[in-house]
Design a protein around this motif. Structure first.
Motif, PDB file in Angstrom:
ATOM      1  N   GLU A  99      13.155   5.152   3.380  1.00  0.00           N
ATOM      2  CA  GLU A  99      13.860   6.322   2.808  1.00  0.00           C
ATOM      3  C   GLU A  99      15.126   6.626   3.594  1.00  0.00           C
ATOM      4  N   SER A 100      15.046   6.411   4.910  1.00  0.00           N
ATOM      5  CA  SER A 100      16.238   6.718   5.719  1.00  0.00           C
ATOM      6  C   SER A 100      17.370   5.746   5.372  1.00  0.00           C
ATOM      7  N   MET A 101      17.042   4.570   4.868  1.00  0.00           N
ATOM      8  CA  MET A 101      18.105   3.608   4.527  1.00  0.00           C
ATOM      9  C   MET A 101      18.785   3.970   3.227  1.00  0.00           C
ATOM     10  N   SER A 102      17.980   4.278   2.207  1.00  0.00           N
ATOM     11  CA  SER A 102      18.630   4.684   0.964  1.00  0.00           C
ATOM     12  C   SER A 102      17.617   5.359   0.057  1.00  0.00           C
ATOM     13  N   GLU A 103      17.821   6.596  -0.204  1.00  0.00           N
ATOM     14  CA  GLU A 103      16.970   7.348  -1.114  1.00  0.00           C
ATOM     15  C   GLU A 103      17.054   6.721  -2.506  1.00  0.00           C
ATOM     16  N   ASN A 104      15.898   6.713  -3.203  1.00  0.00           N
ATOM     17  CA  ASN A 104      15.835   6.305  -4.620  1.00  0.00           C
ATOM     18  C   ASN A 104      16.160   4.850  -4.920  1.00  0.00           C
ATOM     19  N   GLU A 105      16.286   3.997  -3.867  1.00  0.00           N
ATOM     20  CA  GLU A 105      16.628   2.613  -4.174  1.00  0.00           C
ATOM     21  C   GLU A 105      15.445   1.678  -4.114  1.00  0.00           C
ATOM     22  N   VAL A 106      14.308   2.174  -3.603  1.00  0.00           N
ATOM     23  CA  VAL A 106      13.141   1.334  -3.450  1.00  0.00           C
ATOM     24  C   VAL A 106      12.240   1.466  -4.659  1.00  0.00           C
ATOM     25  N   MET A 107      11.878   0.332  -5.242  1.00  0.00           N
ATOM     26  CA  MET A 107      10.996   0.375  -6.413  1.00  0.00           C
ATOM     27  C   MET A 107       9.564   0.529  -5.959  1.00  0.00           C
ATOM     28  N   GLY A 146       0.814  -1.221   0.000  1.00  0.00           N
ATOM     29  CA  GLY A 146       0.000   0.000   0.000  1.00  0.00           C
ATOM     30  C   GLY A 146       0.846   1.270   0.000  1.00  0.00           C
ATOM     31  N   ILE A 147       2.159   1.125   0.223  1.00  0.00           N
ATOM     32  CA  ILE A 147       3.031   2.310   0.251  1.00  0.00           C
ATOM     33  C   ILE A 147       3.387   2.674  -1.187  1.00  0.00           C
ATOM     34  N   GLN A 148       3.182   3.927  -1.499  1.00  0.00           N
ATOM     35  CA  GLN A 148       3.419   4.346  -2.883  1.00  0.00           C
ATOM     36  C   GLN A 148       4.870   4.096  -3.315  1.00  0.00           C
ATOM     37  N   GLY A 149       5.023   3.462  -4.467  1.00  0.00           N
ATOM     38  CA  GLY A 149       6.356   3.235  -5.023  1.00  0.00           C
ATOM     39  C   GLY A 149       7.104   2.065  -4.402  1.00  0.00           C
ATOM     40  N   GLU A 182      -7.282  -4.973  13.089  1.00  0.00           N
ATOM     41  CA  GLU A 182      -8.177  -4.119  12.302  1.00  0.00           C
ATOM     42  C   GLU A 182      -7.393  -3.117  11.453  1.00  0.00           C
ATOM     43  N   LEU A 183      -6.073  -3.094  11.599  1.00  0.00           N
ATOM     44  CA  LEU A 183      -5.202  -2.127  10.912  1.00  0.00           C
ATOM     45  C   LEU A 183      -5.758  -0.720  11.094  1.00  0.00           C
ATOM     46  N   SER A 184      -6.147  -0.431  12.335  1.00  0.00           N
ATOM     47  CA  SER A 184      -6.839   0.828  12.578  1.00  0.00           C
ATOM     48  C   SER A 184      -5.919   2.038  12.382  1.00  0.00           C
ATOM     49  N   ASP A 185      -4.597   1.800  12.437  1.00  0.00           N
ATOM     50  CA  ASP A 185      -3.664   2.912  12.287  1.00  0.00           C
ATOM     51  C   ASP A 185      -2.873   2.744  11.002  1.00  0.00           C
ATOM     52  N   ARG A 186      -3.518   2.260   9.985  1.00  0.00           N
ATOM     53  CA  ARG A 186      -2.834   1.857   8.755  1.00  0.00           C
ATOM     54  C   ARG A 186      -1.988   2.979   8.129  1.00  0.00           C
ATOM     55  N   SER A 187      -2.576   4.169   8.021  1.00  0.00           N
ATOM     56  CA  SER A 187      -1.841   5.243   7.357  1.00  0.00           C
ATOM     57  C   SER A 187      -0.546   5.552   8.088  1.00  0.00           C
ATOM     58  N   ARG A 188      -0.635   5.568   9.440  1.00  0.00           N
ATOM     59  CA  ARG A 188       0.574   5.884  10.206  1.00  0.00           C
ATOM     60  C   ARG A 188       1.638   4.792  10.027  1.00  0.00           C
ATOM     61  N   MET A 189       1.176   3.528   9.953  1.00  0.00           N
ATOM     62  CA  MET A 189       2.135   2.424   9.757  1.00  0.00           C
ATOM     63  C   MET A 189       2.840   2.586   8.422  1.00  0.00           C
ATOM     64  N   GLU A 190       2.060   2.914   7.398  1.00  0.00           N
ATOM     65  CA  GLU A 190       2.649   3.068   6.060  1.00  0.00           C
ATOM     66  C   GLU A 190       3.684   4.189   6.058  1.00  0.00           C
ATOM     67  N   VAL A 191       3.320   5.300   6.697  1.00  0.00           N
ATOM     68  CA  VAL A 191       4.240   6.446   6.710  1.00  0.00           C
ATOM     69  C   VAL A 191       5.523   6.090   7.450  1.00  0.00           C
ATOM     70  N   ARG A 192       5.383   5.381   8.576  1.00  0.00           N
ATOM     71  CA  ARG A 192       6.587   5.042   9.358  1.00  0.00           C
ATOM     72  C   ARG A 192       7.501   4.105   8.580  1.00  0.00           C
ATOM     73  N   ILE A 193       6.892   3.136   7.899  1.00  0.00           N
ATOM     74  CA  ILE A 193       7.738   2.193   7.131  1.00  0.00           C
ATOM     75  C   ILE A 193       8.377   2.929   5.956  1.00  0.00           C
ATOM     76  N   GLN A 194       7.595   3.807   5.329  1.00  0.00           N
ATOM     77  CA  GLN A 194       8.144   4.561   4.194  1.00  0.00           C
ATOM     78  C   GLN A 194       9.340   5.410   4.640  1.00  0.00           C
ATOM     79  N   SER A 195       9.179   6.100   5.771  1.00  0.00           N
ATOM     80  CA  SER A 195      10.298   6.930   6.255  1.00  0.00           C
ATOM     81  C   SER A 195      11.496   6.059   6.583  1.00  0.00           C
ATOM     82  N   PHE A 196      11.227   4.892   7.140  1.00  0.00           N
ATOM     83  CA  PHE A 196      12.306   3.964   7.480  1.00  0.00           C
ATOM     84  C   PHE A 196      13.069   3.557   6.222  1.00  0.00           C
TER      85      PHE A 196
END
Ligand code: SF4
Length: 405
Positions: A397-405, A273-276, A381-395
């Motif tokens: 990105e913090s590892m390597s910009e532009n390397e995730v498809m 569900g995380i973009q990109g 219930e994945l009640s906090d789904r958006s926040r989970m997605e954002v946290r994983i996405q930031s994680f």
């Protein structure tokens, strides 16, 4: 995501079994003795927490009940469970499940509830854990025979041992292939296949998994990757990574997902569900409904059935109830190094004591070998789904910009 749709899809296997006239015994804990239930002519079906379950009777449970058992209990109180011949609960795994069993028995006295107690740890100086679980399995077998009038049949046991062994070896191959090349099969598809078997452990389901495993074996052979896959599979079976051969072909992050009773399909859905981002970043999970049950050693058909089932259950890798902390953290460290892992997503079921005890040790173990981690609280219930997605996405990105498809 439509929660209604997910509920229907997730409980479809269980409902289909009941509709087809199978005598279904629901089980809650992933390390249940499936062979034993099948030998008694019952079809075991995993009853798991589902998204889209409305709460209503949570006040019946103790305050320490985790979100997982609340969800299970609400399925029962909301009449979302089909008719089951019986239910098997575990004992001695965590307070939440212990409490749930007691309340369930009290609130629904007409439900047939069996309980299997697990020993605290297999790492004692003697065989007491093994002897204890063997006796527990014999008692469970007697209880099923007496209460449900279903005797243990040798022929049924032999068929069950072979069915579950084939499922384990096929899915172990699929897990190992993904570690070598995560693109070979999506994690979501692997999670779906495993879930389908645990919900409907029938030969037709095992046969679908076998066909996929054979196709992937052929593909890996044609690409010259068979030896790598077999080295990974042997390493995970024996927990010795000294002969692993893996070469990394792209710059995408390699992530592992760690946790206990977290649904692998829910994780796949969050990551996809995380973009990109796709679930090809998941190299492996170490979850109870995924790796830990898939890599449980198959039952040896040659010995005493109860002893062999006990050995198999106690051989499940990585469960805190069975393996000491030091052993598990060493396993994690070795695995992270051997599989060239860049980051660890630690999933914690909301209000799960075992997960919350475990997470800081995992963070520490990862920190010692310089691997990043992120902790994600999750509920069914994945009640906090958006926040989970954002946290994983930031994680990511913090590892390597532009390397995730
Ligand atoms: S999620 Fe944690 S607390 Fe809840 S049933 Fe599982 S182990 Fe027990």
């Amino acid at each position: 995501m439509s929660n209604e749709g997910v509920v229907e899809q997730s409980s479809a296997g269980l409902r289909e079994l009941v509709k087809a006239g199978e005598e279904v015994i629901g089980y809650i804990y992933p390390h249940a003795p499936l062979e034993l239930m099948l030998a008694h002519g019952l079809t075991p079906s995993l009853v798991r927490a589902l998204p889209g379950v409305a709460s209503g009777f949570e006040e019946s449970l103790q305050t320490f009940a985790c979100s997982y058992v609340r969800n299970l209990y609400n399925q029962r109180t909301n009449n979302q469970l089909p008719y089951l011949r019986a239910l098997l609960f575990p004992s001695n795994t965590c307070d939440s499940l212990q409490n749930l069993t007691d309340i369930w028995r009290f609130r629904f006295p007409s439900d047939r509830v069996f309980r299997l107690s697990y020993p605290v740890s297999r790492y004692t100086n003697d065989d007491s854990g093994f002897i204890f679980l063997t006796q527990e399995l014999k008692l469970l077998s007697k209880a099923i025979e007496n209460i449900l009038d279903r005797p243990f049949l040798e022929s049924g046991y032999e068929r069950a041992v072979s069915l579950i062994r084939d499922f384990r070896l096929d899915t172990q191959y699929l897990y190992s292939s993904r570690i070598v090349d995560p693109e070979v099969l999506s994690y979501a598809e692997l999670a779906r296949l495993v879930r389908q078997f645990y919900s409907t452990p029938l030969p037709v389901v095992a046969s679908e998994i076998h066909d996929i495993s054979v196709a992937i074996q052929e593909s890996m052979e044609s690409r010259g990757l068979s030896d790598s896959v077999l080295s990974v599979m042997t390493a995970l079976q024996n927990r010795d990574f000294s002969s692993v051969k893996i070469s990394r072909n792209d710059a995408k992050p390699r992530i592992i997902i760690i946790g206990g009773m977290i649904d692998p399909q829910a994780i796949a859905s969050i990551i996809n569900g995380i973009q990109g981002v796709t679930d090809s970043i998941i190299t492996l999970d170490l979850l109870s409904f995924g790796f830990k049950s898939v890599f449980t050693p198959p039952v040896n058909e040659k010995g005493d059935p109860y002893e062999e089932m006990a050995k198999s259950i106690l051989g499940a890798p990585g469960e805190p109830t069975q393996e000491g902390l030091t052993y598990r953290m060493n396993f994690l460290r070795d695995l992270v190094r051997a599989f060239d892992i860049d980051g660890i997503v630690i999933c914690e079921q909301s209000f799960c004591d075992p997960d919350q005890f475990e997470a800081p040790s995992m963070e520490k173990a990862a920190d010692k070998i310089g691997v990043r981690t992120v902790r994600i609280p999750i509920d069914p219930e994945l009640s906090d789904r958006s926040r989970m997605e954002v946290r994983i996405q930031s994680f990511l990105e913090s590892m390597s910009e532009n390397e995730v498809m």
